[in-house]
Design a protein around this motif. Sequence first.
Motif, PDB file in Angstrom:
ATOM      1  N   GLU A  32     -12.197   6.687  -9.918  1.00 35.23           N
ATOM      2  CA  GLU A  32     -11.907   5.585  -9.007  1.00 35.23           C
ATOM      3  C   GLU A  32     -10.816   5.970  -8.030  1.00 35.23           C
ATOM      4  O   GLU A  32     -10.002   6.846  -8.283  1.00 35.23           O
ATOM      5  CB  GLU A  32     -11.468   4.340  -9.794  1.00 35.23           C
ATOM      6  CG  GLU A  32     -10.140   4.498 -10.495  1.00 35.23           C
ATOM      7  CD  GLU A  32      -9.635   3.201 -11.101  1.00 35.23           C
ATOM      8  OE1 GLU A  32     -10.118   2.128 -10.719  1.00 35.23           O
ATOM      9  OE2 GLU A  32      -8.753   3.284 -11.948  1.00 35.23           O
ATOM     10  N   ASN A  33     -10.835   5.311  -6.886  1.00 29.65           N
ATOM     11  CA  ASN A  33      -9.672   5.337  -6.021  1.00 29.65           C
ATOM     12  C   ASN A  33      -9.248   3.892  -5.832  1.00 29.65           C
ATOM     13  O   ASN A  33      -9.754   3.002  -6.527  1.00 29.65           O
ATOM     14  CB  ASN A  33      -9.954   6.081  -4.715  1.00 29.65           C
ATOM     15  CG  ASN A  33     -11.072   5.468  -3.914  1.00 29.65           C
ATOM     16  OD1 ASN A  33     -11.406   4.305  -4.089  1.00 29.65           O
ATOM     17  ND2 ASN A  33     -11.656   6.257  -3.036  1.00 29.65           N
ATOM     18  N   LYS A  34      -8.358   3.635  -4.906  1.00 31.04           N
ATOM     19  CA  LYS A  34      -7.817   2.271  -4.864  1.00 31.04           C
ATOM     20  C   LYS A  34      -8.832   1.255  -4.340  1.00 31.04           C
ATOM     21  O   LYS A  34      -8.721   0.067  -4.616  1.00 31.04           O
ATOM     22  CB  LYS A  34      -6.517   2.223  -4.060  1.00 31.04           C
ATOM     23  CG  LYS A  34      -6.648   2.601  -2.599  1.00 31.04           C
ATOM     24  CD  LYS A  34      -5.280   2.555  -1.952  1.00 31.04           C
ATOM     25  CE  LYS A  34      -5.330   2.570  -0.430  1.00 31.04           C
ATOM     26  NZ  LYS A  34      -6.165   3.598   0.162  1.00 31.04           N
ATOM     27  N   GLU A 118     -11.739  -7.859  -3.154  1.00 30.69           N
ATOM     28  CA  GLU A 118     -10.440  -7.981  -2.472  1.00 30.69           C
ATOM     29  C   GLU A 118      -9.334  -8.455  -3.417  1.00 30.69           C
ATOM     30  O   GLU A 118      -8.249  -7.919  -3.428  1.00 30.69           O
ATOM     31  CB  GLU A 118     -10.588  -9.006  -1.356  1.00 30.69           C
ATOM     32  CG  GLU A 118     -10.456  -8.590   0.107  1.00 30.69           C
ATOM     33  CD  GLU A 118     -10.144  -7.130   0.419  1.00 30.69           C
ATOM     34  OE1 GLU A 118      -8.944  -6.808   0.338  1.00 30.69           O
ATOM     35  OE2 GLU A 118     -11.032  -6.350   0.752  1.00 30.69           O
ATOM     36  N   LYS A 119      -9.676  -9.464  -4.235  1.00 30.32           N
ATOM     37  CA  LYS A 119      -8.614 -10.111  -5.005  1.00 30.32           C
ATOM     38  C   LYS A 119      -8.051  -9.237  -6.134  1.00 30.32           C
ATOM     39  O   LYS A 119      -6.941  -9.462  -6.594  1.00 30.32           O
ATOM     40  CB  LYS A 119      -9.090 -11.449  -5.579  1.00 30.32           C
ATOM     41  CG  LYS A 119     -10.299 -11.316  -6.471  1.00 30.32           C
ATOM     42  CD  LYS A 119     -10.687 -12.656  -7.061  1.00 30.32           C
ATOM     43  CE  LYS A 119     -11.892 -12.458  -7.968  1.00 30.32           C
ATOM     44  NZ  LYS A 119     -12.458 -13.679  -8.474  1.00 30.32           N
ATOM     45  N   VAL A 120      -8.818  -8.244  -6.565  1.00 34.74           N
ATOM     46  CA  VAL A 120      -8.275  -7.425  -7.649  1.00 34.74           C
ATOM     47  C   VAL A 120      -7.675  -6.104  -7.180  1.00 34.74           C
ATOM     48  O   VAL A 120      -7.168  -5.341  -7.973  1.00 34.74           O
ATOM     49  CB  VAL A 120      -9.329  -7.132  -8.744  1.00 34.74           C
ATOM     50  CG1 VAL A 120      -9.702  -8.396  -9.464  1.00 34.74           C
ATOM     51  CG2 VAL A 120     -10.528  -6.436  -8.160  1.00 34.74           C
ATOM     52  N   LYS A 121      -7.809  -5.854  -5.877  1.00 34.68           N
ATOM     53  CA  LYS A 121      -7.198  -4.629  -5.360  1.00 34.68           C
ATOM     54  C   LYS A 121      -5.703  -4.668  -5.592  1.00 34.68           C
ATOM     55  O   LYS A 121      -5.056  -5.698  -5.396  1.00 34.68           O
ATOM     56  CB  LYS A 121      -7.460  -4.510  -3.854  1.00 34.68           C
ATOM     57  CG  LYS A 121      -8.726  -3.775  -3.537  1.00 34.68           C
ATOM     58  CD  LYS A 121      -8.794  -3.483  -2.075  1.00 34.68           C
ATOM     59  CE  LYS A 121     -10.219  -3.184  -1.689  1.00 34.68           C
ATOM     60  NZ  LYS A 121     -10.391  -3.187  -0.247  1.00 34.68           N
ATOM     61  N   PRO A 122      -5.144  -3.558  -6.001  1.00 33.83           N
ATOM     62  CA  PRO A 122      -3.700  -3.583  -6.253  1.00 33.83           C
ATOM     63  C   PRO A 122      -2.934  -3.840  -4.967  1.00 33.83           C
ATOM     64  O   PRO A 122      -3.259  -3.293  -3.921  1.00 33.83           O
ATOM     65  CB  PRO A 122      -3.433  -2.179  -6.793  1.00 33.83           C
ATOM     66  CG  PRO A 122      -4.570  -1.351  -6.337  1.00 33.83           C
ATOM     67  CD  PRO A 122      -5.744  -2.251  -6.233  1.00 33.83           C
ATOM     68  N   LYS A 123      -2.006  -4.712  -5.076  1.00 30.75           N
ATOM     69  CA  LYS A 123      -1.186  -5.006  -3.893  1.00 30.75           C
ATOM     70  C   LYS A 123       0.208  -4.464  -4.147  1.00 30.75           C
ATOM     71  O   LYS A 123       0.776  -4.616  -5.217  1.00 30.75           O
ATOM     72  CB  LYS A 123      -1.128  -6.508  -3.656  1.00 30.75           C
ATOM     73  CG  LYS A 123      -2.409  -7.057  -3.074  1.00 30.75           C
ATOM     74  CD  LYS A 123      -2.189  -8.416  -2.445  1.00 30.75           C
ATOM     75  CE  LYS A 123      -3.509  -9.022  -2.021  1.00 30.75           C
ATOM     76  NZ  LYS A 123      -4.297  -9.526  -3.179  1.00 30.75           N
ATOM     77  N   LYS A 124       0.672  -3.846  -3.140  1.00 31.69           N
ATOM     78  CA  LYS A 124       2.030  -3.325  -3.263  1.00 31.69           C
ATOM     79  C   LYS A 124       2.988  -4.484  -2.934  1.00 31.69           C
ATOM     80  O   LYS A 124       2.805  -5.184  -1.936  1.00 31.69           O
ATOM     81  CB  LYS A 124       2.226  -2.171  -2.290  1.00 31.69           C
ATOM     82  CG  LYS A 124       3.522  -1.457  -2.508  1.00 31.69           C
ATOM     83  CD  LYS A 124       3.338   0.042  -2.390  1.00 31.69           C
ATOM     84  CE  LYS A 124       4.595   0.721  -2.893  1.00 31.69           C
ATOM     85  NZ  LYS A 124       4.455   2.151  -3.007  1.00 31.69           N
ATOM     86  N   ILE A 125       3.927  -4.669  -3.786  1.00 32.09           N
ATOM     87  CA  ILE A 125       4.864  -5.763  -3.555  1.00 32.09           C
ATOM     88  C   ILE A 125       6.186  -5.207  -3.040  1.00 32.09           C
ATOM     89  O   ILE A 125       6.801  -4.362  -3.687  1.00 32.09           O
ATOM     90  CB  ILE A 125       5.066  -6.577  -4.849  1.00 32.09           C
ATOM     91  CG1 ILE A 125       3.738  -7.243  -5.223  1.00 32.09           C
ATOM     92  CG2 ILE A 125       6.154  -7.633  -4.677  1.00 32.09           C
ATOM     93  CD1 ILE A 125       3.581  -7.509  -6.675  1.00 32.09           C
ATOM     94  N   ALA A 126       6.469  -5.624  -1.879  1.00 34.68           N
ATOM     95  CA  ALA A 126       7.695  -5.114  -1.260  1.00 34.68           C
ATOM     96  C   ALA A 126       8.909  -5.798  -1.914  1.00 34.68           C
ATOM     97  O   ALA A 126       8.881  -6.988  -2.188  1.00 34.68           O
ATOM     98  CB  ALA A 126       7.683  -5.391   0.222  1.00 34.68           C
ATOM     99  N   ILE A 127       9.870  -5.006  -2.188  1.00 37.68           N
ATOM    100  CA  ILE A 127      11.084  -5.567  -2.795  1.00 37.68           C
ATOM    101  C   ILE A 127      12.131  -5.711  -1.720  1.00 37.68           C
ATOM    102  O   ILE A 127      12.455  -4.752  -1.000  1.00 37.68           O
ATOM    103  CB  ILE A 127      11.577  -4.662  -3.947  1.00 37.68           C
ATOM    104  CG1 ILE A 127      10.480  -4.586  -5.014  1.00 37.68           C
ATOM    105  CG2 ILE A 127      12.875  -5.187  -4.528  1.00 37.68           C
ATOM    106  CD1 ILE A 127      10.631  -3.462  -5.959  1.00 37.68           C
TER     107      ILE A 127
END
Lengths: 130, 145
Positions: A32-34, A118-127
Amino acid sequence: MVEKDMQKMENVSATERVRNVKTFVPRVDIFENKDSLFLVADMPGVDEKTVDIELEKNVLTINGRVENGRIKDATMMYSEYEIGDYERVFTLSDEIDRDKIVATVRNGVLRLELPKAEKVKPKKIAIKAV
Amino acid sequence: MFNPSLWRFRRYSNAMPELLNLQREMNRLFSSVGQKSPEDYPAINILEKDGAAVVTAELPGIDPEKIDVSVSGEILTIAGSTLQETFAQGETYLRQERGLGNFKRNIQLPFQVNSQAVEARYEKGILMITLPRIKENLPKKIKIK
């Protein structure tokens, strides 16, 4: 790889089949990829017309029908492998965007691209720095 | 090791895969367990048609250009390599069952092959090689007076 792994594995399922042929478990690679999940299956003797892919909820079923490859007027003298259909079932953990599934068959290899929804794609959370 | 002679099973062709599987299992028991044996790949079937041997092998997903089929005398050699998947950084297999890398197999046929007339076809992942016998070697029919 051990010797046993190089031979085709027969599919011993609980359900009886209509067609009187043996079924085998195709060997697969999964990676898999992202964005998507890829599934590559070895199914020699299968082409785009004879392969069926079904995704129900998160159960993916691959079915390949192999036409009898027997050569006319030939007698078998030595045999190491048998000819038969392919079947294998996978349970997918990720939600798959089923409208965008792409399947290709080339040289007896089935290649499936299963894009993640779309909804399960990993989202990067900005800190944020405070 | 205890390889069967190619032509011995002729009469019981239906039972052959089973017998060979059993034999393989037995060999595996008595030889060093888990040892690689790429010389047994690919699995082949041999048929006879009109005095020619037809060798078929299941070789899914190989570039036909990269399959190397050669004949010398009565030895048929099939060699090649499987395609490798290219990955972007950080991606790996979740499951890997396919792919063997390089393979090479020699098969001894019971007759000299007319190497000029050998034909090989690769279709749907199945390799089919037709190997005609040398004409001079064909059995001659003798008339009884």
